[in-house]
Design an enzyme around this catalytic site. Structure first.
Site, short mmCIF file in Angstrom:
data_model
loop_
_atom_site.label_atom_id
_atom_site.label_comp_id
_atom_site.label_asym_id
_atom_site.label_seq_id
_atom_site.Cartn_x
_atom_site.Cartn_y
_atom_site.Cartn_z
N VAL A 1 0.80 -1.22 0.00
CA VAL A 1 0.00 0.00 0.00
C VAL A 1 0.84 1.27 0.00
O VAL A 1 0.34 2.33 -0.37
CB VAL A 1 -0.96 0.00 1.21
CG1 VAL A 1 -0.21 0.28 2.52
CG2 VAL A 1 -2.10 0.98 1.02
N TYR A 2 2.12 1.20 0.36
CA TYR A 2 2.94 2.40 0.38
C TYR A 2 3.10 2.92 -1.05
O TYR A 2 3.63 2.22 -1.93
CB TYR A 2 4.32 2.12 0.97
CG TYR A 2 4.31 1.65 2.41
CD1 TYR A 2 3.23 1.87 3.25
CD2 TYR A 2 5.42 1.00 2.94
CE1 TYR A 2 3.23 1.45 4.56
CE2 TYR A 2 5.43 0.57 4.26
CZ TYR A 2 4.34 0.79 5.06
OH TYR A 2 4.34 0.36 6.38
N SER A 3 2.66 4.14 -1.27
CA SER A 3 2.64 4.74 -2.62
C SER A 3 1.93 3.85 -3.62
O SER A 3 2.20 3.89 -4.81
CB SER A 3 4.06 5.05 -3.11
OG SER A 3 4.66 6.07 -2.33
N LEU A 4 1.01 3.03 -3.11
CA LEU A 4 0.20 2.11 -3.94
C LEU A 4 1.08 1.30 -4.90
O LEU A 4 0.81 1.21 -6.10
CB LEU A 4 -0.87 2.90 -4.71
CG LEU A 4 -1.96 3.53 -3.83
CD1 LEU A 4 -2.93 4.33 -4.68
CD2 LEU A 4 -2.70 2.47 -3.02
#
Length: 324
Positions: A58-61
């Site tokens: 999910v980090y920076s998608l």
């Protein structure tokens, strides 16, 4: 740099884990650095002996995983020279099955993460939160199949209640499935509620603890009057909800010890964490060279019993934070 086993496993990790959430795309969070700005920071961590790196889908998608895979591929001659961790759970799109810990989402997510990371396996595949909507049997069997397929070497969990973690481990034992070897929880000098149940459970069960936010989103790195001086601290509504003015006494205690030692506050706060029996490696974010220098230096700092007592004395109990 020092190295230690992750819990009761044979896996050796550096006592500092570099959190990769800060690297990816500023379109996700304005304080996130792109790959070119990230490269010198990750390089300095590697040169200091850091071999443990943590990211999440999910980090920076997904962009954080791409940056992580690219930079570690550049900086290490062999894949086996570093320990790579990522996570699954969070909403990745508006599609109904693109979130949670269902078998469908886990199986799709591990393949997506491996593709973005540019590797055949991750060393540690973690559930980012507990999924109350999915039977724990479904989740644990799916994670076991990920391990048996060779796509992950170990599995870990992140913030949840101790009873939920115990339930997951018991379910794994009943099914003959892979157990969690690590717990990535919210823990620092300001927030120590994990000492009540989670950390004793982890010590008893041989689970390594790799806390997130060891500096309380930067609050333990500077005095209260110096806050809101960075892009992240000046626009951090989550941190504002998690911590309050009552915590300032802890920060001042850190400052007092740091002044007596002639050290930065961050080094003292991280050294305290590294003195805790349950802790394997704090996950440290770094957007400036000094952040890495402080984390690495903290490994060699020995605090006295009196200093530890002074740091812990002002603590104020908190409601449970960070499980959602």
């Amino acid at each position: 740099m020092e190295y230690t086993r992750l819990g009761s496993t044979g896996l050796q990790v550096s006592r500092v884990c570099l959190g990769m959430m800060s690297y990816g795309s500023s379109s996700w969070r304005e304080w996130v650095l792109d790959i070119d700005a990230s490269r010198p920071l990750v390089r300095s961590a590697v040169e200091a002996g850091v071999t443990f790196f943590d990211t999440a889908d999910v980090y920076s998608l997904g962009v954080s995983e791409e940056v992580t895979g690219t930079l570690l591929g550049e900086l290490f001659p062999r894949r086996d020279d570093y320990v790579l961790a990522t996570k699954v759970f969070s909403q990745m799109s508006d599609r109904p099955n693109d979130r949670g810990l269902s078998r469908k989402h886990i199986m799709a997510s591990i393949d997506d993460s491996l593709r973005r990371l540019g590797t055949d396996y991750v060393d540690l595949y973690q559930i980012h939160r507990f999924d109350s909507e999915t039977p724990i049997e479904e989740t644990m069997e799916a994670l076991h199949d990920v391990v048996k397929a060779g796509k992950a070497r170990y599995i870990g969990a992140s913030s949840m209640y101790a009873w939920q973690f115990a339930k997951a481990q018991y379910t794994a034992d009943l099914g003959g499935w892979t157990r969690f070897v690590s717990m990535q929880d919210h823990y620092n000098l300001i927030y120590r509620e994990e000492e009540r149940e989670m950390h004793p459970l982890c010590l008893d069960q041989g689970v390594g603890v790799i806390p997130w936010s060891p500096l309380a989103r930067g609050r333990l790195a500077r005095l209260p009057e110096q806050r809101a001086t960075t892009t992240r601290s000046g626009s951090d509504p989550i941190g504002d909800r998690m911590y309050n003015e009552a915590d300032d006494a802890v920060v001042h205690a850190v400052a007092d010890v740091a002044k007596g030692r002639g050290l930065p506050l961050a080094q003292v706060a991280l050294a305290w964490m590294l003195h805790q029996d349950a802790i394997t490696a704090p996950i440290v974010g770094a957007t400036k060279p000094g952040h890495i220098e402080d984390a690495v230096a903290a490994v060699d700092i020995e605090l006295s019993d009196d200093e530890i007592a002074a740091l812990e004395a002002p603590y104020v109990p908190h409601p449970v934070l960070g499980h959602s």
